[in-house]
Design a protein around this motif. Structure first.
Motif, PDB file in Angstrom:
ATOM      1  N   GLN A  94     -20.710 -17.424 -19.910  1.00  0.00           N
ATOM      2  CA  GLN A  94     -19.970 -17.305 -18.710  1.00  0.00           C
ATOM      3  C   GLN A  94     -19.730 -16.278 -17.829  1.00  0.00           C
ATOM      4  O   GLN A  94     -19.936 -16.137 -16.763  1.00  0.00           O
ATOM      5  CB  GLN A  94     -18.441 -17.834 -19.086  1.00  0.00           C
ATOM      6  CG  GLN A  94     -17.257 -17.953 -17.783  1.00  0.00           C
ATOM      7  CD  GLN A  94     -16.056 -18.482 -18.298  1.00  0.00           C
ATOM      8  OE1 GLN A  94     -15.455 -18.315 -19.433  1.00  0.00           O
ATOM      9  NE2 GLN A  94     -15.359 -18.770 -17.141  1.00  0.00           N
ATOM     10  N   GLN A 119     -17.396 -25.431 -11.072  1.00  0.00           N
ATOM     11  CA  GLN A 119     -17.294 -26.612 -12.064  1.00  0.00           C
ATOM     12  C   GLN A 119     -17.500 -26.238 -13.575  1.00  0.00           C
ATOM     13  O   GLN A 119     -17.557 -27.083 -14.554  1.00  0.00           O
ATOM     14  CB  GLN A 119     -18.208 -27.564 -11.952  1.00  0.00           C
ATOM     15  CG  GLN A 119     -18.171 -27.938 -10.145  1.00  0.00           C
ATOM     16  CD  GLN A 119     -16.927 -28.653  -9.906  1.00  0.00           C
ATOM     17  OE1 GLN A 119     -16.239 -29.217 -10.683  1.00  0.00           O
ATOM     18  NE2 GLN A 119     -16.482 -28.350  -8.730  1.00  0.00           N
ATOM     19  N   TRP A 120     -16.819 -24.799 -14.057  1.00  0.00           N
ATOM     20  CA  TRP A 120     -17.108 -24.487 -15.290  1.00  0.00           C
ATOM     21  C   TRP A 120     -16.222 -25.105 -16.512  1.00  0.00           C
ATOM     22  O   TRP A 120     -16.823 -25.550 -17.383  1.00  0.00           O
ATOM     23  CB  TRP A 120     -16.663 -23.030 -15.443  1.00  0.00           C
ATOM     24  CG  TRP A 120     -16.785 -22.089 -16.819  1.00  0.00           C
ATOM     25  CD1 TRP A 120     -15.802 -22.097 -17.783  1.00  0.00           C
ATOM     26  CD2 TRP A 120     -17.857 -22.076 -17.538  1.00  0.00           C
ATOM     27  NE1 TRP A 120     -16.263 -21.566 -18.901  1.00  0.00           N
ATOM     28  CE2 TRP A 120     -17.669 -21.533 -18.875  1.00  0.00           C
ATOM     29  CE3 TRP A 120     -19.382 -22.225 -17.351  1.00  0.00           C
ATOM     30  CZ2 TRP A 120     -18.488 -21.161 -19.930  1.00  0.00           C
ATOM     31  CZ3 TRP A 120     -20.184 -21.690 -18.488  1.00  0.00           C
ATOM     32  CH2 TRP A 120     -19.670 -21.201 -19.508  1.00  0.00           C
ATOM     33  N   GLU A 121     -15.138 -25.551 -16.143  1.00  0.00           N
ATOM     34  CA  GLU A 121     -14.064 -26.097 -17.009  1.00  0.00           C
ATOM     35  C   GLU A 121     -14.811 -27.616 -17.412  1.00  0.00           C
ATOM     36  O   GLU A 121     -14.478 -28.025 -18.443  1.00  0.00           O
ATOM     37  CB  GLU A 121     -12.787 -26.394 -16.434  1.00  0.00           C
ATOM     38  CG  GLU A 121     -12.083 -24.881 -15.958  1.00  0.00           C
ATOM     39  CD  GLU A 121     -11.746 -24.399 -17.317  1.00  0.00           C
ATOM     40  OE1 GLU A 121     -11.737 -24.959 -18.430  1.00  0.00           O
ATOM     41  OE2 GLU A 121     -11.622 -23.025 -17.294  1.00  0.00           O
ATOM     42  N   THR A 122     -15.520 -28.114 -16.456  1.00  0.00           N
ATOM     43  CA  THR A 122     -15.947 -29.605 -16.700  1.00  0.00           C
ATOM     44  C   THR A 122     -17.251 -29.452 -17.323  1.00  0.00           C
ATOM     45  O   THR A 122     -17.565 -30.264 -18.632  1.00  0.00           O
ATOM     46  CB  THR A 122     -16.228 -30.237 -15.370  1.00  0.00           C
ATOM     47  OG1 THR A 122     -14.965 -30.364 -14.779  1.00  0.00           O
ATOM     48  CG2 THR A 122     -16.628 -31.670 -15.505  1.00  0.00           C
ATOM     49  N   SER A 124     -18.874 -26.832 -18.911  1.00  0.00           N
ATOM     50  CA  SER A 124     -19.073 -25.754 -20.039  1.00  0.00           C
ATOM     51  C   SER A 124     -19.377 -26.280 -21.391  1.00  0.00           C
ATOM     52  O   SER A 124     -20.260 -25.766 -22.065  1.00  0.00           O
ATOM     53  CB  SER A 124     -17.814 -24.841 -20.001  1.00  0.00           C
ATOM     54  OG  SER A 124     -16.667 -25.392 -20.502  1.00  0.00           O
TER      55      SER A 124
END
Length: 323
Positions: A94, A119-122, A124
């Motif tokens: 990240q 869109q990292w939370e989705t 990752s």
């Protein structure tokens, strides 16, 4: 009258220049390991092939400098060593992603970095699983190498792992003046690499690590001499010599002049060689100057030939850099 009528077309000058250049560039013989000069064309060709095979296909050697470097260079702390040896984490991925410019050109998948950042939370979990698999050498998806990522393996000898090897013939080692001679000898002995007194050239310019002298930029004068050695001024008219100076001779030092402040002696020497060729002289004797050099460097509308004074050109380019 012949000069006025024929000018500088396909004449003896150009034929002589071609012959001289061909003879200078031709490799007629090579010296073998026993010191014998080989003239046979087929044997010379085979010597070149064998030498290249020895350079690029020889065994890989790894130097152990552990004993030499103790006490000479800063040592890593135990904490720093642990950081280098620890496993890759999702947080590192990240962090690397957030360092990327969001709107730079997209990769082969068509997505810019902003997509992955926003869109990292989705994404990752799946993204980290794929990247960690590649880093741990568990999985390398087809087409993954088509991205613009360079993965550096954590290995003791990366050159050995990648199949690359150091060319000792092309490698040099430079030591600061603060390094003691007693410490230099064991290092170059173990490395088996030649020691140099300066940092050499980079991108066509000397890497200056001391006082600038005439010798620092003497290579510029040597390049002009090399070009002049194949020219015969007596076979050209004044107009032809002027054209050659403007089109070929003056551009030779142009790169160095635009980049650094040259010593006055270098600029004066370049002007001297230009004047000699202009008035039909050579490296041994000078021709008869018809007008002063100041008149020659004037604009054509003022009666000059519009040739450049190297000092003035150098000052102008330095002012441009400052601006």
């Amino acid at each position: 009258m012949e000069v006025i009528c024929d000018g500088d077309r396909n004449t003896r000058f150009f034929h002589l220049s071609t012959i001289i250049r061909r003879k200078k560039n031709q490799i007629e013989c090579l010296q073998d390991d026993q010191g014998n000069w080989i003239w046979d064309h087929s044997t010379v060709k085979q010597m070149v092939i064998n030498d290249l095979k020895n350079v690029f296909a020889g065994p890989v050697s790894v130097c152990d400098l552990t004993g030499l470097t103790i006490g000479l260079f800063p040592q890593l702390t135990c904490e720093e060593k642990e950081k280098l040896d620890r496993e890759y984490t999702s947080a590192e991925i990240q962090g690397a992603l957030n360092q990327m410019s969001p709107y730079k050109a997209p990769g082969p998948d068509g997505f810019q970095a902003i997509f992955y950042q926003s869109q990292w939370e989705t994404i990752s979990p799946s993204l980290c699983h794929m990247i960690l698999g590649v880093l741990h050498e568990d999985n390398f998806p087809e087409g993954f190498g088509d991205t613009f990522l360079a993965l550096i393996p954590k290995t003791d000898h990366p050159n050995k792992a990648s199949g690359q090897r150091v060319s000792r013939a092309k490698s040099k080692v430079f030591f600061s003046s603060n390094v003691d001679e007693a410490e230099i000898l064991p290092i170059i002995t173990e490395l088996n690499i030649e020691k140099i007194e300066d940092l050499g050239m980079y991108l066509g310019m000397p890497i200056i690590n001391g006082r600038v002298t005439r010798d620092t930029f003497d290579y510029v004068v040597q390049r002009v001499d090399k070009r002049l050695s194949g020219w015969k001024a007596k076979n050209l008219s004044l107009a032809g010599r002027t054209t050659l100076i403007q089109s070929t001779l003056s551009p030779i030092p142009a790169y160095a002049i635009q980049t650094a402040k040259l010593p006055r002696a270098i600029c004066d020497d370049l002007d001297k060689k230009t004047r000699r060729f202009l008035w039909g002289g050579d490296q041994e004797k000078r021709g008869l100057s018809l007008v002063s050099w100041d008149m020659v460097t004037n604009e054509k509308v003022n009666g000059g030939l519009c040739l450049r004074s190297m000092r003035q050109v150098n000052v102008a380019f330095m002012a441009k850099l400052d601006w």
